[in-house]
Design a protein around this motif. Structure first.
Motif, PDB file in Angstrom:
ATOM      1  N   TRP A 101       1.068   4.409   0.864  1.00  0.00           N
ATOM      2  CA  TRP A 101       0.313   5.417   1.593  1.00  0.00           C
ATOM      3  C   TRP A 101       1.173   6.602   1.992  1.00  0.00           C
ATOM      4  CZ3 TRP A 101      -2.316   4.936   7.015  1.00  0.00           C
ATOM      5  CH2 TRP A 101      -3.394   5.821   7.082  1.00  0.00           C
TER       6      TRP A 101
ATOM      7  N   GLN B  47     -13.319   7.559   2.295  1.00  0.00           N
ATOM      8  CA  GLN B  47     -13.008   8.562   1.279  1.00  0.00           C
ATOM      9  C   GLN B  47     -12.885   7.899  -0.095  1.00  0.00           C
ATOM     10  OE1 GLN B  47      -9.390  10.477   2.591  1.00  0.00           O
ATOM     11  NE2 GLN B  47     -10.135  10.659   4.688  1.00  0.00           N
TER      12      GLN B  47
ATOM     13  N   VAL C 260     -10.469   6.343   6.697  1.00  0.00           N
ATOM     14  CA  VAL C 260      -9.738   6.553   5.447  1.00  0.00           C
ATOM     15  C   VAL C 260     -10.493   5.907   4.286  1.00  0.00           C
ATOM     16  CG1 VAL C 260      -7.572   6.144   4.216  1.00  0.00           C
ATOM     17  CG2 VAL C 260      -7.541   6.616   6.670  1.00  0.00           C
ATOM     18  N   ARG C 261     -11.031   4.729   4.532  1.00  0.00           N
ATOM     19  CA  ARG C 261     -11.726   3.993   3.479  1.00  0.00           C
ATOM     20  C   ARG C 261     -13.092   4.606   3.151  1.00  0.00           C
ATOM     21  NH1 ARG C 261     -10.462  -2.154   5.519  1.00  0.00           N
ATOM     22  NH2 ARG C 261     -11.049  -2.822   3.417  1.00  0.00           N
TER      23      ARG C 261
ATOM     24  N   PHE D 299      -8.638   1.157   9.186  1.00  0.00           N
ATOM     25  CA  PHE D 299      -8.616   2.417   8.428  1.00  0.00           C
ATOM     26  C   PHE D 299     -10.017   2.810   7.946  1.00  0.00           C
ATOM     27  CE2 PHE D 299      -4.472   0.283   7.716  1.00  0.00           C
ATOM     28  CZ  PHE D 299      -3.676   1.183   8.396  1.00  0.00           C
TER      29      PHE D 299
ATOM     30  N   TYR E 151       0.864  -1.187   0.000  1.00  0.00           N
ATOM     31  CA  TYR E 151       0.000   0.000   0.000  1.00  0.00           C
ATOM     32  C   TYR E 151       0.901   1.237   0.000  1.00  0.00           C
ATOM     33  CZ  TYR E 151      -3.786  -3.159   1.441  1.00  0.00           C
ATOM     34  OH  TYR E 151      -4.715  -4.178   1.501  1.00  0.00           O
TER      35      TYR E 151
ATOM     36  N   ASP F 275      -8.846   0.463  -0.660  1.00  0.00           N
ATOM     37  CA  ASP F 275      -9.899  -0.180  -1.444  1.00  0.00           C
ATOM     38  C   ASP F 275      -9.574  -0.200  -2.937  1.00  0.00           C
ATOM     39  OD1 ASP F 275     -11.549  -0.818   0.721  1.00  0.00           O
ATOM     40  OD2 ASP F 275     -12.431   1.190   0.747  1.00  0.00           O
ATOM     41  N   ASP F 276      -8.349   0.170  -3.263  1.00  0.00           N
ATOM     42  CA  ASP F 276      -7.904   0.132  -4.650  1.00  0.00           C
ATOM     43  C   ASP F 276      -7.578  -1.322  -5.013  1.00  0.00           C
ATOM     44  OD1 ASP F 276      -6.376   0.263  -7.063  1.00  0.00           O
ATOM     45  OD2 ASP F 276      -5.829   2.340  -6.605  1.00  0.00           O
TER      46      ASP F 276
ATOM     47  N   ASN G  41      -9.561   5.849  -2.038  1.00  0.00           N
ATOM     48  CA  ASN G  41      -8.528   5.568  -1.045  1.00  0.00           C
ATOM     49  C   ASN G  41      -7.707   4.339  -1.449  1.00  0.00           C
ATOM     50  OD1 ASN G  41      -9.304   3.016   0.781  1.00  0.00           O
ATOM     51  ND2 ASN G  41     -11.199   4.095   0.220  1.00  0.00           N
ATOM     52  N   VAL G  42      -6.472   4.306  -0.973  1.00  0.00           N
ATOM     53  CA  VAL G  42      -5.535   3.269  -1.380  1.00  0.00           C
ATOM     54  C   VAL G  42      -5.920   1.876  -0.884  1.00  0.00           C
ATOM     55  CG1 VAL G  42      -4.013   3.552   0.624  1.00  0.00           C
ATOM     56  CG2 VAL G  42      -3.068   2.749  -1.546  1.00  0.00           C
TER      57      VAL G  42
END
Length: 209
Positions: free
Chosen positions: A14, A49, A46-47, A43, A12, A55-56, A52-53
């Motif tokens: 981040w 948003q 963060v997720r 997170f 990740y 859930d990528d 976000n990284v």
């Protein structure tokens, strides 16, 4: 605890700084006493948003997290390490960690790797397209582009991680030596064994065992 000798795969990318344990796993997830399922809450803010990284799909299941300075600050909740482990993270790379988080990570089989900021910046860049390898045998972090970043880790913690043992496991691994010592003590100083046995009987009688 599973043995960790090498962690390799996507990471990740981040790089966020001053991430406290409430961001890693929010307080409302602390009601559980089990480690399973906490990855769903990792997170959470963060997720929430978009883009976000975590859930990528490109980084789904990544075993490495590249984070920023002062990672794991805030409360001492061990649930933070549990959540990372349940998410599948086996190594976190950052310029620095909270001491308590670093200890909790180690106890849960997660390798806390401290590297300079410029190395972390480079790894964030590489992680966007390629894999990263954390090797406890050589004590290095490497990339497919010949990047090679050495890191340090307490010798005891390194041994525990590589053998898949926490402090209790290390003690149990010395069971034969401990039994031999106790047997020798019973023969050379029998009064100690008698006193210990009497104390155990007294505790049983008071229901304090």
């Amino acid at each position: 605890m599973e043995a960790v000798r090498k962690v390799e795969g996507r990471a990740y990318p981040w790089g966020a700084k001053n991430i406290d344990t409430d961001i890693i796993i929010p307080a409302h997830w602390l009601k559980t006493t089990t480690r399973e399922g906490l990855g769903k809450g990792a997170f959470e803010s963060v997720r929430a948003q978009p883009g976000n990284v975590f859930d990528d799909e490109r980084y789904a299941g990544s075993p490495v997290l590249v984070a920023g300075d002062n990672f794991g600050c805030g409360s001492s909740r061990e649930h933070a390490a549990w959540a990372l482990a349940d998410l599948g993270i086996k190594a976190v790379i950052a310029p620095s960690f909270s001491d308590i988080f670093s200890g909790n990570a180690f106890k849960n089989g997660i390798v806390p790797v401290v590297l300079p900021q410029d190395a972390v910046d480079r790894l964030v860049e590489v992680a966007r397209t390629d894999e990263i390898t954390v090797d406890l045998e050589t004590m290095t972090v490497t990339t497919p582009f010949q990047d090679r970043f050495p890191f340090e880790l307490d010798a005891f913690r390194r041994q525990c991680l590589m053998e898949g043992l926490d402090e209790i496991g290390m003690t149990l691994a010395q069971d034969t030596a401990i039994s031999k010592f106790e047997s020798g003590m019973a023969q050379s100083r029998p009064w100690i064994a008698v006193e210990t046995a009497n104390e155990g009987t007294a505790l049983e009688a008071t229901g304090r065992t």
